[in-house]
Design a protein around this motif. Structure first.
Motif, PDB file in Angstrom:
ATOM      1  N   UNK A 344       0.778  -1.224   0.000  1.00  0.00           N
ATOM      2  CA  UNK A 344       0.000   0.000   0.000  1.00  0.00           C
ATOM      3  C   UNK A 344       0.811   1.277   0.000  1.00  0.00           C
ATOM      4  N   UNK A 345       2.111   1.179   0.266  1.00  0.00           N
ATOM      5  CA  UNK A 345       2.956   2.373   0.286  1.00  0.00           C
ATOM      6  C   UNK A 345       3.353   2.766  -1.133  1.00  0.00           C
ATOM      7  N   UNK A 346       3.450   4.053  -1.376  1.00  0.00           N
ATOM      8  CA  UNK A 346       3.877   4.554  -2.686  1.00  0.00           C
ATOM      9  C   UNK A 346       5.399   4.504  -2.745  1.00  0.00           C
ATOM     10  N   UNK A 347       5.985   3.816  -3.730  1.00  0.00           N
ATOM     11  CA  UNK A 347       7.444   3.725  -3.767  1.00  0.00           C
ATOM     12  C   UNK A 347       8.106   5.052  -4.121  1.00  0.00           C
ATOM     13  N   UNK A 348       9.268   5.276  -3.548  1.00  0.00           N
ATOM     14  CA  UNK A 348      10.102   6.429  -3.881  1.00  0.00           C
ATOM     15  C   UNK A 348      11.142   5.949  -4.886  1.00  0.00           C
ATOM     16  N   UNK A 349      11.231   6.640  -6.033  1.00  0.00           N
ATOM     17  CA  UNK A 349      12.091   6.175  -7.113  1.00  0.00           C
ATOM     18  C   UNK A 349      13.359   7.013  -7.188  1.00  0.00           C
ATOM     19  N   UNK A 350      14.487   6.339  -7.195  1.00  0.00           N
ATOM     20  CA  UNK A 350      15.791   6.959  -7.466  1.00  0.00           C
ATOM     21  C   UNK A 350      16.248   6.411  -8.817  1.00  0.00           C
ATOM     22  N   UNK A 364       7.647   3.046   5.694  1.00  0.00           N
ATOM     23  CA  UNK A 364       6.563   3.042   6.673  1.00  0.00           C
ATOM     24  C   UNK A 364       7.003   3.973   7.796  1.00  0.00           C
ATOM     25  N   UNK A 365       6.236   5.022   8.042  1.00  0.00           N
ATOM     26  CA  UNK A 365       6.613   6.033   9.042  1.00  0.00           C
ATOM     27  C   UNK A 365       8.006   6.592   8.768  1.00  0.00           C
ATOM     28  N   UNK A 366       8.271   6.878   7.489  1.00  0.00           N
ATOM     29  CA  UNK A 366       9.530   7.462   7.014  1.00  0.00           C
ATOM     30  C   UNK A 366      10.730   6.524   7.135  1.00  0.00           C
ATOM     31  N   UNK A 367      10.504   5.284   7.540  1.00  0.00           N
ATOM     32  CA  UNK A 367      11.586   4.305   7.636  1.00  0.00           C
ATOM     33  C   UNK A 367      11.500   3.337   6.458  1.00  0.00           C
ATOM     34  N   UNK A 368      12.644   3.027   5.864  1.00  0.00           N
ATOM     35  CA  UNK A 368      12.671   2.113   4.729  1.00  0.00           C
ATOM     36  C   UNK A 368      12.356   0.693   5.201  1.00  0.00           C
ATOM     37  N   UNK A 369      11.382   0.051   4.561  1.00  0.00           N
ATOM     38  CA  UNK A 369      11.018  -1.325   4.918  1.00  0.00           C
ATOM     39  C   UNK A 369      11.256  -2.294   3.766  1.00  0.00           C
ATOM     40  N   UNK A 370      11.520  -1.769   2.553  1.00  0.00           N
ATOM     41  CA  UNK A 370      11.816  -2.622   1.409  1.00  0.00           C
ATOM     42  C   UNK A 370      12.454  -1.780   0.319  1.00  0.00           C
ATOM     43  N   UNK A 395      16.419   1.242  10.933  1.00  0.00           N
ATOM     44  CA  UNK A 395      15.131   1.836  11.328  1.00  0.00           C
ATOM     45  C   UNK A 395      15.218   3.365  11.461  1.00  0.00           C
ATOM     46  N   UNK A 396      16.154   3.970  10.792  1.00  0.00           N
ATOM     47  CA  UNK A 396      16.341   5.419  10.889  1.00  0.00           C
ATOM     48  C   UNK A 396      15.457   6.131   9.870  1.00  0.00           C
ATOM     49  N   UNK A 397      14.687   7.129  10.272  1.00  0.00           N
ATOM     50  CA  UNK A 397      13.869   7.874   9.310  1.00  0.00           C
ATOM     51  C   UNK A 397      14.730   8.541   8.239  1.00  0.00           C
ATOM     52  N   UNK A 398      14.261   8.484   6.996  1.00  0.00           N
ATOM     53  CA  UNK A 398      14.932   9.121   5.862  1.00  0.00           C
ATOM     54  C   UNK A 398      13.853   9.810   5.035  1.00  0.00           C
ATOM     55  N   UNK A 399      14.099  11.024   4.617  1.00  0.00           N
ATOM     56  CA  UNK A 399      13.098  11.716   3.811  1.00  0.00           C
ATOM     57  C   UNK A 399      13.040  11.119   2.413  1.00  0.00           C
ATOM     58  N   UNK A 400      11.871  11.238   1.811  1.00  0.00           N
ATOM     59  CA  UNK A 400      11.705  10.751   0.444  1.00  0.00           C
ATOM     60  C   UNK A 400      12.616  11.507  -0.512  1.00  0.00           C
ATOM     61  N   UNK A 401      12.859  12.783  -0.235  1.00  0.00           N
ATOM     62  CA  UNK A 401      13.726  13.595  -1.089  1.00  0.00           C
ATOM     63  C   UNK A 401      15.152  13.052  -1.100  1.00  0.00           C
ATOM     64  N   UNK A 402      15.659  12.656   0.045  1.00  0.00           N
ATOM     65  CA  UNK A 402      17.014  12.094   0.111  1.00  0.00           C
ATOM     66  C   UNK A 402      17.086  10.761  -0.605  1.00  0.00           C
ATOM     67  N   UNK A 403      16.062   9.933  -0.431  1.00  0.00           N
ATOM     68  CA  UNK A 403      16.054   8.642  -1.113  1.00  0.00           C
ATOM     69  C   UNK A 403      16.056   8.812  -2.627  1.00  0.00           C
TER      70      UNK A 403
END
Length: 418
Positions: A344-350, A364-370, A395-403
């Motif tokens: 259900x999460x929208x993927x962030x594309x690099x 999930x909650x700004x943490x990468x799960x996959x 489990x460290x939060x990362x912004x979508x912009x950085x990813x």
């Protein structure tokens, strides 16, 4: 190492890896591997990839060389099945009439292809796909090219087999219950990416659609009738609609079941002395605190190691991040993480889907799960999967912009060492 006798029910990757690990850890007691197939334990991923396409010889398939078992005093019994487990007596019954005693037992019985209940599945030219013999037969059927192939199933195996069939120059039509192939696993946008990849190579899709009937003449398949009553000509029909874990032995022995054999993080079942690994095990994962059953080779490989060490009394848990890969046409993809958490999460594309070089991150909650890497330029920015696994574990939060920022190295996404 007080255990003196270990039986492994199942001759696949999990079972063979467990036997190899037992000897590597110094276990000198009796090790018996009981495998239902006549082949020595082998790897399954090449069966739908390199081996099926003729790019890998048969010597690339075995888990270990055939001579390893006798050289390491492992009693390998091929073409034999365990028919019953007597947990109280700590004995197993084999279909050759043999009864064997054990102190620890590993159930690595794997899974079987899910069958479809519809007319025509018994016709020549119709098959499921799971074993080395299946891959051999299908390679012989597909390699001449020019045939009509109907692929029933739009999951990873179905898409890999469709790609192989099209690569050989066959006319491929794929049926699936999803509106977009693989959407349930990686979401609609990336599912469309893989569909476009196939369509560019001539694969036709009927989605969502199911088979209503398989038709034939003189005992041989000629076509597939869909639920919309379209008749698709077919010389070959392949059914790949998932697998079912082989839990019959565990059920009869009274072990706890739920979508496989339930185990703790050390792969011990509800019965002391009995462990489960591979496709059949629904194991508690320390990272999520949930049970997960994985049908990918890395789970079988790591599960075999963990079960072996746990049977020897070591403090071992199956804590690795799940991983799998696929090769389709000119695409090489690797995936690490937890699909259940990414759902259900929208993927962030690099990178670029158009250029067929990208990484997709799920959060999930700004943490990468996959994370999934596709044709990622390893020389320029190596270690995509290593970084993805490290991000998940941290489990460290990362912004979508950085990813998404491809100008920054992947290693810059990781938290600074403490």
């Amino acid at each position: 190492m007080g255990v003196r006798s270990i039986i492994i029910a199942g001759g696949g990757l999990a079972g063979a890896t467990a036997a190899k690990t037992l000897r590597a850890e110094g276990f000198t007691g009796q090790v018996t591997v009981v495998g239902a197939e006549s082949h020595h334990p082998y790897l399954r991923p090449p069966l739908s990839k390199e081996y099926l396409l003729g790019k890998a010889a048969e010597d690339a398939v075995p888990v270990v060389p055939a001579g390893w078992y006798s050289e390491n005093d492992v009693d390998l019994r091929l073409g034999v099945r365990v028919t019953a487990v007597q947990a109280r007596e700590r004995r197993v019954q084999l279909d050759d009439g043999t009864s064997l005693a054990y102190e620890s037992l590993l159930l690595a019985t794997g899974a079987s292809p899910r069958r479809l209940r519809l007319p025509g599945t018994e016709l020549a030219g119709v098959s499921t796909f799971r074993t080395l013999d299946d891959s051999r037969r299908l390679r012989d059927q597909l390699s001449p090219g020019g045939k009509n192939v109907v692929m029933i199933g739009s999951g990873w195996i179905g898409m890999e087999l469709a790609a192989a069939a099209a690569t050989y120059g066959n006319h491929v039509t794929l049926l699936g219950l999803e509106e977009i192939p693989l959407a349930g696993a990686i979401g609609p946008d990336l599912g469309r990416f893989f569909r476009g990849l196939h369509e560019a190579q001539g694969v036709s899709f009927r989605l969502p659609a199911s088979a209503r009937e398989i038709t034939g003449t003189d005992g041989t398949v000629t076509g597939v009738v869909t639920d919309s009553r379209e008749l698709l000509p077919a010389d070959i029909v392949i059914i790949a609609v998932g697998v079912v874990p082989e839990t019959g032995l565990a059920d009869a022995a009274g072990l706890a079941l739920d979508n496989g054999i339930l185990t703790d993080a050390s792969l011990q079942t509800s019965e002391p002395g009995i462990y489960a690994a591979g496709d059949v095990a629904n194991a508690l994962h320390p990272f999520t605190g949930r049970h997960h059953r994985s049908e990918h080779w890395s789970n079988a490989l790591n599960g075999g190691k963990v079960a072996a060490k746990a049977m020897l009394g070591q403090d071992a848990t199956l804590s690795t991040i799940p991983y799998f890969y696929t090769d389709q046409f000119d695409i090489s993809m690797e995936y690490s993480g937890f699909p259940a958490l990414a759902a259900g999460a929208e993927p962030v594309i690099r990178g670029s889907l158009k250029d067929k070089e990208f990484i997709a991150f799920w959060q999930q909650d700004s943490r990468v799960v996959a994370g999934m890497s596709v044709n990622w330029p390893r020389k320029a920015q190596p270690g995509a999967q290593k970084t993805i696994k490290a991000l998940i574990s941290a489990r460290t939060p990362v912004t979508a912009e950085r990813l998404a920022d491809a100008s920054a190295g992947l290693d810059q996404l990781l938290p600074a060492p403490a």
